[in-house]
Design an enzyme around this catalytic site. Sequence first.
Site, PDB file in Angstrom:
ATOM      1  N   PHE A 118       0.823  -1.225   0.000  1.00 42.42           N
ATOM      2  CA  PHE A 118       0.000   0.000   0.000  1.00 42.42           C
ATOM      3  C   PHE A 118       0.858   1.277   0.000  1.00 42.42           C
ATOM      4  CE2 PHE A 118      -2.173   2.749   3.402  1.00 42.42           C
ATOM      5  CZ  PHE A 118      -2.775   3.580   2.472  1.00 42.42           C
ATOM      6  N   LEU A 143       6.227 -10.040  -2.855  1.00 45.51           N
ATOM      7  CA  LEU A 143       4.848 -10.260  -3.324  1.00 45.51           C
ATOM      8  C   LEU A 143       4.125 -11.280  -2.443  1.00 45.51           C
ATOM      9  CD1 LEU A 143       5.084 -10.080  -7.244  1.00 45.51           C
ATOM     10  CD2 LEU A 143       4.398  -8.298  -5.650  1.00 45.51           C
ATOM     11  N   ILE A 158      13.380  -9.922   1.598  1.00 50.95           N
ATOM     12  CA  ILE A 158      14.459  -9.183   2.283  1.00 50.95           C
ATOM     13  C   ILE A 158      15.206 -10.057   3.298  1.00 50.95           C
ATOM     14  CG2 ILE A 158      13.541  -6.850   1.911  1.00 50.95           C
ATOM     15  CD1 ILE A 158      12.668  -6.931   4.943  1.00 50.95           C
ATOM     16  N   THR A 194       6.313   2.655  12.707  1.00 49.71           N
ATOM     17  CA  THR A 194       4.939   2.919  13.099  1.00 49.71           C
ATOM     18  C   THR A 194       4.852   3.569  14.478  1.00 49.71           C
ATOM     19  OG1 THR A 194       2.877   1.784  13.702  1.00 49.71           O
ATOM     20  CG2 THR A 194       4.884   0.505  13.916  1.00 49.71           C
ATOM     21  N   ASP A 195       3.743   4.250  14.719  1.00 48.06           N
ATOM     22  CA  ASP A 195       3.503   4.809  16.065  1.00 48.06           C
ATOM     23  C   ASP A 195       3.133   3.709  17.071  1.00 48.06           C
ATOM     24  OD1 ASP A 195       0.926   4.203  15.151  1.00 48.06           O
ATOM     25  OD2 ASP A 195       0.095   6.205  15.519  1.00 48.06           O
ATOM     26  N   GLU A 196       2.810   2.489  16.571  1.00 51.53           N
ATOM     27  CA  GLU A 196       2.364   1.435  17.502  1.00 51.53           C
ATOM     28  C   GLU A 196       3.481   0.983  18.437  1.00 51.53           C
ATOM     29  OE1 GLU A 196      -0.185  -1.587  16.090  1.00 51.53           O
ATOM     30  OE2 GLU A 196      -1.175  -0.267  14.667  1.00 51.53           O
ATOM     31  N   TYR A 220       2.914  -7.614  16.198  1.00 48.67           N
ATOM     32  CA  TYR A 220       3.306  -6.697  15.108  1.00 48.67           C
ATOM     33  C   TYR A 220       4.168  -5.555  15.651  1.00 48.67           C
ATOM     34  CZ  TYR A 220       2.954  -2.640  12.040  1.00 48.67           C
ATOM     35  OH  TYR A 220       3.249  -1.515  11.296  1.00 48.67           O
ATOM     36  N   SER A 221       3.667  -4.853  16.673  1.00 46.89           N
ATOM     37  CA  SER A 221       4.413  -3.670  17.130  1.00 46.89           C
ATOM     38  C   SER A 221       5.719  -4.072  17.804  1.00 46.89           C
ATOM     39  CB  SER A 221       3.555  -2.791  18.037  1.00 46.89           C
ATOM     40  OG  SER A 221       3.017  -3.510  19.105  1.00 46.89           O
ATOM     41  N   LYS A 276       8.148  -4.576  14.976  1.00 48.11           N
ATOM     42  CA  LYS A 276       8.579  -3.291  14.416  1.00 48.11           C
ATOM     43  C   LYS A 276       9.535  -2.590  15.393  1.00 48.11           C
ATOM     44  CE  LYS A 276       7.484  -1.485  11.059  1.00 48.11           C
ATOM     45  NZ  LYS A 276       8.012  -1.532   9.666  1.00 48.11           N
ATOM     46  N   GLY A 306      -5.841  -7.375  23.435  1.00 51.89           N
ATOM     47  CA  GLY A 306      -4.781  -6.382  23.698  1.00 51.89           C
ATOM     48  C   GLY A 306      -4.934  -5.098  22.902  1.00 51.89           C
TER      49      GLY A 306
HETATM   50  P1  NAD Z   1       1.483  -3.658   3.248  1.00 52.28           P
HETATM   51  O1  NAD Z   1       1.213  -4.860   4.063  1.00 52.28           O
HETATM   52  O2  NAD Z   1       0.388  -3.070   2.416  1.00 52.28           O
HETATM   53  O3  NAD Z   1       2.705  -3.942   2.247  1.00 52.28           O
HETATM   54  C1  NAD Z   1       3.854  -4.611   2.655  1.00 52.28           C
HETATM   55  C2  NAD Z   1       4.672  -4.966   1.413  1.00 52.28           C
HETATM   56  O4  NAD Z   1       5.873  -5.634   1.841  1.00 52.28           O
HETATM   57  C3  NAD Z   1       3.960  -5.913   0.459  1.00 52.28           C
HETATM   58  O5  NAD Z   1       4.135  -5.491  -0.877  1.00 52.28           O
HETATM   59  C4  NAD Z   1       4.645  -7.257   0.695  1.00 52.28           C
HETATM   60  O6  NAD Z   1       4.644  -8.096  -0.444  1.00 52.28           O
HETATM   61  C5  NAD Z   1       6.052  -6.804   1.054  1.00 52.28           C
HETATM   62  N1  NAD Z   1       6.769  -7.790   1.862  1.00 52.28           N
HETATM   63  C6  NAD Z   1       6.311  -8.457   2.959  1.00 52.28           C
HETATM   64  N2  NAD Z   1       7.258  -9.310   3.405  1.00 52.28           N
HETATM   65  C7  NAD Z   1       8.339  -9.149   2.594  1.00 52.28           C
HETATM   66  C8  NAD Z   1       9.634  -9.722   2.564  1.00 52.28           C
HETATM   67  N3  NAD Z   1      10.001 -10.671   3.461  1.00 52.28           N
HETATM   68  N4  NAD Z   1      10.494  -9.330   1.607  1.00 52.28           N
HETATM   69  C9  NAD Z   1      10.134  -8.399   0.675  1.00 52.28           C
HETATM   70  N5  NAD Z   1       8.907  -7.830   0.656  1.00 52.28           N
HETATM   71  C10 NAD Z   1       8.029  -8.192   1.612  1.00 52.28           C
HETATM   72  O7  NAD Z   1       2.065  -2.581   4.258  1.00 52.28           O
HETATM   73  P2  NAD Z   1       1.867  -0.995   4.269  1.00 52.28           P
HETATM   74  O8  NAD Z   1       0.614  -0.674   4.962  1.00 52.28           O
HETATM   75  O9  NAD Z   1       2.136  -0.473   2.919  1.00 52.28           O
HETATM   76  O10 NAD Z   1       3.071  -0.601   5.265  1.00 52.28           O
HETATM   77  C11 NAD Z   1       4.374  -0.346   4.741  1.00 52.28           C
HETATM   78  C12 NAD Z   1       5.305  -0.034   5.905  1.00 52.28           C
HETATM   79  O11 NAD Z   1       4.833   1.091   6.616  1.00 52.28           O
HETATM   80  C13 NAD Z   1       5.401  -1.170   6.932  1.00 52.28           C
HETATM   81  O12 NAD Z   1       6.738  -1.247   7.347  1.00 52.28           O
HETATM   82  C14 NAD Z   1       4.504  -0.717   8.076  1.00 52.28           C
HETATM   83  O13 NAD Z   1       4.969  -1.226   9.295  1.00 52.28           O
HETATM   84  C15 NAD Z   1       4.669   0.784   7.987  1.00 52.28           C
HETATM   85  N6  NAD Z   1       3.517   1.579   8.454  1.00 52.28           N
HETATM   86  C16 NAD Z   1       2.270   1.332   7.981  1.00 52.28           C
HETATM   87  C17 NAD Z   1       1.212   2.149   8.382  1.00 52.28           C
HETATM   88  C18 NAD Z   1      -0.205   1.928   7.876  1.00 52.28           C
HETATM   89  O14 NAD Z   1      -1.134   2.575   8.380  1.00 52.28           O
HETATM   90  N7  NAD Z   1      -0.429   1.089   6.888  1.00 52.28           N
HETATM   91  C19 NAD Z   1       1.432   3.209   9.278  1.00 52.28           C
HETATM   92  C20 NAD Z   1       2.728   3.402   9.755  1.00 52.28           C
HETATM   93  C21 NAD Z   1       3.773   2.601   9.316  1.00 52.28           C
HETATM   94  O1  DAU Z   2      -0.804   3.085  13.694  1.00 52.19           O
HETATM   95  C1  DAU Z   2      -0.125   2.650  12.562  1.00 52.19           C
HETATM   96  C2  DAU Z   2      -0.587   1.262  12.213  1.00 52.19           C
HETATM   97  O2  DAU Z   2      -1.895   1.395  11.675  1.00 52.19           O
HETATM   98  C3  DAU Z   2       0.322   0.541  11.215  1.00 52.19           C
HETATM   99  O3  DAU Z   2       1.589   0.371  11.800  1.00 52.19           O
HETATM  100  C4  DAU Z   2      -0.270  -0.814  10.823  1.00 52.19           C
HETATM  101  O4  DAU Z   2       0.532  -1.420   9.820  1.00 52.19           O
HETATM  102  C5  DAU Z   2      -1.663  -0.562  10.256  1.00 52.19           C
HETATM  103  O5  DAU Z   2      -2.266  -1.781   9.938  1.00 52.19           O
HETATM  104  C6  DAU Z   2      -2.517   0.200  11.274  1.00 52.19           C
HETATM  105  O6  DAU Z   2      -2.778  -0.625  12.436  1.00 52.19           O
HETATM  106  P1  DAU Z   2      -4.239  -0.658  13.119  1.00 52.19           P
HETATM  107  O7  DAU Z   2      -4.378  -1.904  13.875  1.00 52.19           O
HETATM  108  O8  DAU Z   2      -4.520   0.641  13.818  1.00 52.19           O
HETATM  109  O9  DAU Z   2      -5.127  -0.679  11.757  1.00 52.19           O
HETATM  110  P2  DAU Z   2      -6.469  -1.471  11.362  1.00 52.19           P
HETATM  111  O10 DAU Z   2      -6.965  -0.867  10.098  1.00 52.19           O
HETATM  112  O11 DAU Z   2      -6.278  -2.934  11.424  1.00 52.19           O
HETATM  113  O12 DAU Z   2      -7.463  -1.049  12.531  1.00 52.19           O
HETATM  114  C7  DAU Z   2      -7.769   0.314  12.765  1.00 52.19           C
HETATM  115  C8  DAU Z   2      -8.692   0.358  13.972  1.00 52.19           C
HETATM  116  O13 DAU Z   2      -9.951  -0.233  13.603  1.00 52.19           O
HETATM  117  C9  DAU Z   2      -8.181  -0.442  15.150  1.00 52.19           C
HETATM  118  O14 DAU Z   2      -8.529   0.229  16.358  1.00 52.19           O
HETATM  119  C10 DAU Z   2      -8.928  -1.768  15.060  1.00 52.19           C
HETATM  120  C11 DAU Z   2     -10.249  -1.374  14.416  1.00 52.19           C
HETATM  121  N1  DAU Z   2     -10.884  -2.383  13.550  1.00 52.19           N
HETATM  122  C12 DAU Z   2     -10.123  -2.981  12.582  1.00 52.19           C
HETATM  123  C13 DAU Z   2     -10.666  -3.947  11.765  1.00 52.19           C
HETATM  124  C14 DAU Z   2      -9.822  -4.633  10.713  1.00 52.19           C
HETATM  125  C15 DAU Z   2     -12.221  -2.696  13.700  1.00 52.19           C
HETATM  126  O15 DAU Z   2     -12.909  -2.114  14.571  1.00 52.19           O
HETATM  127  N2  DAU Z   2     -12.773  -3.651  12.886  1.00 52.19           N
HETATM  128  C16 DAU Z   2     -12.037  -4.295  11.929  1.00 52.19           C
HETATM  129  O16 DAU Z   2     -12.603  -5.184  11.233  1.00 52.19           O
END
Ligand code: NAD
Ligand code: DAU
Length: 354
Positions: A10, A33, A58, A132-134, A158-159, A162, A292
């Site tokens: 993403f 992928l 990676i 991430t902020d988590e 996850y957190s 990270k 949690g």
């Molecule tokens: P995502 O899950 O959408 O994408 C992760 C990508 O990494 C995918 O394309 C996957 O194929 C690739 N990948 C996974 N394992 C791999 C490996 N072993 N080697 C090579 N590629 C691999 O994640 P995202 O939401 O785009 O998040 C990207 C980064 O940003 C992550 O490090 C996440 O922790 C961080 N982040 C995400 C958010 C959020 O809200 N989505 C917020 C803060 C930080």
């Molecule tokens: O804060 C940054 C993080 O945000 C990133 O590091 C993570 O990669 C990203 O996935 C995201 O984590 P969250 O757990 O906050 O995101 P998620 O979209 O899974 O959930 C957002 C909030 O919504 C969380 O409080 C859980 C809640 N939720 C989520 C799902 C999937 C629901 O209430 N129902 C749901 O079905």
Amino acid sequence: MILVTGGAGFIGANFVLDWLSRGGEPVVNVDKLTYAGNASTLAPLSGDARHIFARVDICEAAALATLFTTHRPRAVVNFAAESHVDRSIRAPGEFVQTNVVGTFTLLEAARTYWSGLDAGEKAAFRFVHVSTDEVFGSLEPDDAPFNEHTPYAPNSPYSASKAASDHFVRAYHHTYGLPTLTTNCSNNYGPYQFPEKLIPLAITRALKGEKLPVYGDGKNVRDWLYVTDHCAAIRTVLERGVVGRTYNIGGWNEKANIDVVHTICGVLDELRPAASGARYARQIEFVTDRPGHDRRYAIDASLIEQELGWRPSETFETGIRKTVAWYLDHAEWVGGVTSGSYREWLDTHYAGSN
Ligand code: NAD
Ligand code: DAU
């Protein structure tokens, strides 16, 4: 040349598309992928010689070494990760593998390559680690937002994974002098987000007439940032960030989950009213809470604003309208990424909700 990992996911894909549309240098895009990585997101770059895609894990040291010596990047931006908290609760092993072992392996490959550069290239090299902020844990309602001095207190697998990766990045700067920077960002939303995360999940399920699962009492708070604002922040850190620093990135947009889902329903009522005439909010269902489940995240993004001049340009209201409109216009992309394994995830995780 820059080397981006996770650039089929993403945020990584948004970053690569933005980077090249702004005339940035060529990108070698390293992605395993997994289920979350989608080649179709990168289709607009097909035939573009500035984009070199390498399907590489990676955790594979030898393949990474070859990529470094072949492409000689001036910078690495590490997005690759397992990113979904709920999946980390059900199956944490893959999170340790990619997020900890993978980041370590990438750091080692980068250090080996960087050690062989001449003095000027060494000084100019950057390793940006996207986190991430988590890692900071959970806030009470009246707590001040997380800043760069907030102690780490990760609560999910996850957190925790990270946080471990952030510590390795810090250690590689402190011990070896590798020019690293780490960003800790809040929740992103926008185009190309895999529909397992709250916002795209709610949009896609609403359109199918399915229940919209809200965990617990729906009052957990997240700080939402539109994805292209995050990409702009990473570009800023890459170009002007102080080596060795961490930067918090956020949207100044704290919202309770239930309010987010109601907002999505309201925008859908307006842009794509249900054929039955019923309001989408009728599909909301409160379900068993995430184990949690962190109550509140909020980011104090003052440092990056004062030091580097970055501030988000989208409000939640503008960003969520764009996002809903994007999903309405890209049903084909959604159909393409929601494969068999995605259906299995929904069936297991949301058993009893339809
Ligand atoms: P995502 O899950 O959408 O994408 C992760 C990508 O990494 C995918 O394309 C996957 O194929 C690739 N990948 C996974 N394992 C791999 C490996 N072993 N080697 C090579 N590629 C691999 O994640 P995202 O939401 O785009 O998040 C990207 C980064 O940003 C992550 O490090 C996440 O922790 C961080 N982040 C995400 C958010 C959020 O809200 N989505 C917020 C803060 C930080
Ligand atoms: O804060 C940054 C993080 O945000 C990133 O590091 C993570 O990669 C990203 O996935 C995201 O984590 P969250 O757990 O906050 O995101 P998620 O979209 O899974 O959930 C957002 C909030 O919504 C969380 O409080 C859980 C809640 N939720 C989520 C799902 C999937 C629901 O209430 N129902 C749901 O079905």
